[in-house]
Scaffold this active site. Structure first.
Site, short mmCIF file in Angstrom:
data_model
loop_
_atom_site.label_atom_id
_atom_site.label_comp_id
_atom_site.label_asym_id
_atom_site.label_seq_id
_atom_site.Cartn_x
_atom_site.Cartn_y
_atom_site.Cartn_z
CB SER A 107 -37.35 11.53 91.53
OG SER A 107 -36.50 12.52 91.04
CG ASP A 250 -32.32 12.37 89.89
OD1 ASP A 250 -31.79 12.24 88.77
OD2 ASP A 250 -33.51 12.71 90.02
CG ASP A 252 -35.74 9.96 87.93
OD1 ASP A 252 -34.98 10.63 88.67
OD2 ASP A 252 -36.80 10.42 87.47
CG ASP A 254 -35.46 13.71 86.63
OD1 ASP A 254 -34.67 13.57 87.60
OD2 ASP A 254 -36.69 13.78 86.77
#
Length: 459
Positions: A107, A250, A252, A254
């Protein structure tokens, strides 16, 4: 025995590559998850496949290969969706009616980190109880499959397209209306997985796109967490291109952060707040967020006479609370937006669509919309985690602020009508987070300093 250098939480397992997180560790945890998920799927008489994906991190391809082999070794079929976003992976688990999903992503953590995120058959991250049950196999021994019962690998190249189609199909996203506005948008992918997703979504919504750092090679040009101080390049891009809004994600994808039309990074807490504002125009119901989220969400909800329910930090905690109270929207103040009509996971592409929908409906600059609401100062501090338990700090804070409303769901949160402070051990880094918000910097800083003072006594 768990390596103390690994961070284990509801977010999965994280570590610095080569210092706690190694191919051997990744293989062991991936195999344990696969065996656990397959056994549960067989008990339900459902499919024993695991959906696998990764973000753009430099170490992603290595761990992807290791993880895929580990899953096959316990008899799990693997549906490989390759380089992808976490919300895309969650939706793919639901689409394939899979036994679970495994995401290789740290993340927002720095470049030297990587991690495994474990997803259940419902598309949610594992609960604390499920995670403990799965991790027990790491110590007890993983039941590996024999030669004639190994898993097989399948590839799914349509997961991202299905994800974007699902966002655009939401009944209150006026695709034609947004397209008619021809919004000029700036975007910073930070060389994460978003480079292959967000520009495509913006183009489908008729936007003029100005983007930077789209190469998905994981060589982050700045700290990858999309907080205001890391968005200098995006602010410059907005000003240079005359964009009406700037987006940052970010690695990833999310979490979503915003820069307004003046080139100001308005803070990631506004992402959920503004998304809440537009959803509540079309759906009435409860809003759920975590204990560390700004009061601006409460202000947006109050505009529609709706209450805000607080949950412990962690996406799965918010998602489970949303399910329990039948919330219409929720998320976290780190830029994570969750819409049950889509799925119970933080979703940056969803946030992009909702923000453009709001701008279409309001027909005013984003900066003017933000100015309509109270401004708070939120300070997010972090300290090394002390060796001693934090209970003494919690007790001292409650004694010092006896007039505050205390919430002990996750560490300690003390709240008043116009300010709050939250102290909790991080689940993703070996630190203690001290977060406070007030009507001005002095008020917020005073609460943070009190927390620092008490934590120093435990050092």
């Amino acid at each position: 025995m768990t390596d103390p250098r690994l961070m284990i939480s509801v977010s999965g397992i994280r570590g610095r590559v080569g210092h706690g997180l190694t191919p051997e560790v990744v293989a062991r945890y991936a195999a344990a998850f696969g065996a656990w998920a397959v056994a549960r799927a067989k008990d339900r008489g459902s499919r024993t496949a695991i959906v696998l994906g990764r973000d753009s991190r430099v170490t992603g391809p290595l761990f992807h290969s290791v993880t895929r082999a580990a899953l096959e070794s316990v008899g799990a079929d693997v549906i490989d969706i390759g380089l992808t976003t976490t919300p895309t992976l969650q939706l793919a688990v639901e689409h394939h009616h899979a036994a679970g999903g495994l995401g290789i992503t740290a993340s927002h953590n720095p470049i030297e980190w990587n991690a495994l995120k474990f997803i259940g058959p419902d598309g949610l991250f594992l609960s604390a109880a499920q995670g403990a049950e799965m991790r027990a196999l790491v110590d007890a021994g993983v039941p590996y499959a024999e030669w004639d019962a190994l898993g097989e690998v399948y590839f799914d190249g349509d997961a991202v397209a299905r994800h974007l189609d699902a966002v655009l199909a939401l009944p209150f996203i006026d695709v034609d209306g947004i397209r008619s506005r021809n919004f000029r948008v700036a975007y910073d992918a930070c060389r994460g997985a978003g480079g292959a997703v967000i520009p495509k979504l913006l183009e489908l919504l008729g936007c003029e796109v100005h983007a930077i750092e789209l190469e998905a090679d994981g060589r982050f040009p700045r700290p990858p967490e999309p907080v205001a101080e890391n968005l200098v390049a995006l602010q410059t891009l907005v000003q240079k291109t005359g964009a009406q809004i700037g987006f940052a994600t970010d690695p990833d994808v999310d979490r979503l952060a915003l820069v307004d039309d003046t080139g100001r990074a308005i803070g990631e807490d506004y992402t959920l707040a503004l998304a809440t504002r537009v959803v509540l125009r079309h759906r009435k119901g409860a809003v759920v967020t975590n204990l560390s989220t700004s009061r601006i969400v409460d202000d947006m909800a109050a505009e529609h006479g709706v209450s805000v329910v607080r949950a412990p930090v962690g996406e799965v905690n918010v998602a489970l609370k949303m399910r329990a109270v039948n919330a219409v929207i929720g998320g976290e103040g780190n830029g994570g937006v969750i819409l049950p009509e889509l799925h119970l996971g933080r979703d940056a592409p969803l946030g992009v669509a909702l923000l453009l929908q709001m701008m279409h409906e309001d027909a005013e600059p984003l900066s003017r919309t933000v100015e309509r609401f109270p401004r708070y100062t939120i300070i997010k501090d972090k300290l090394d985690r002390p060796a001693k338990p934090l209970d003494a700090v919690y007790a001292a804070l409650r004694d010092a602020f006896a007039d505050a409303e205390a919430d002990t769901q996750d560490g300690l949160r003390l709240g008043w009508s116009d300010r709050w402070v939250h102290i909790r051990p991080s689940g993703t880094e070996p630190i203690v987070r001290v977060i406070a918000e007030g009507p001005d910097e002095r008020a917020a800083r005073g609460l943070v300093e009190k927390g620092r003072e008490l934590l120093a006594k435990l050092a």
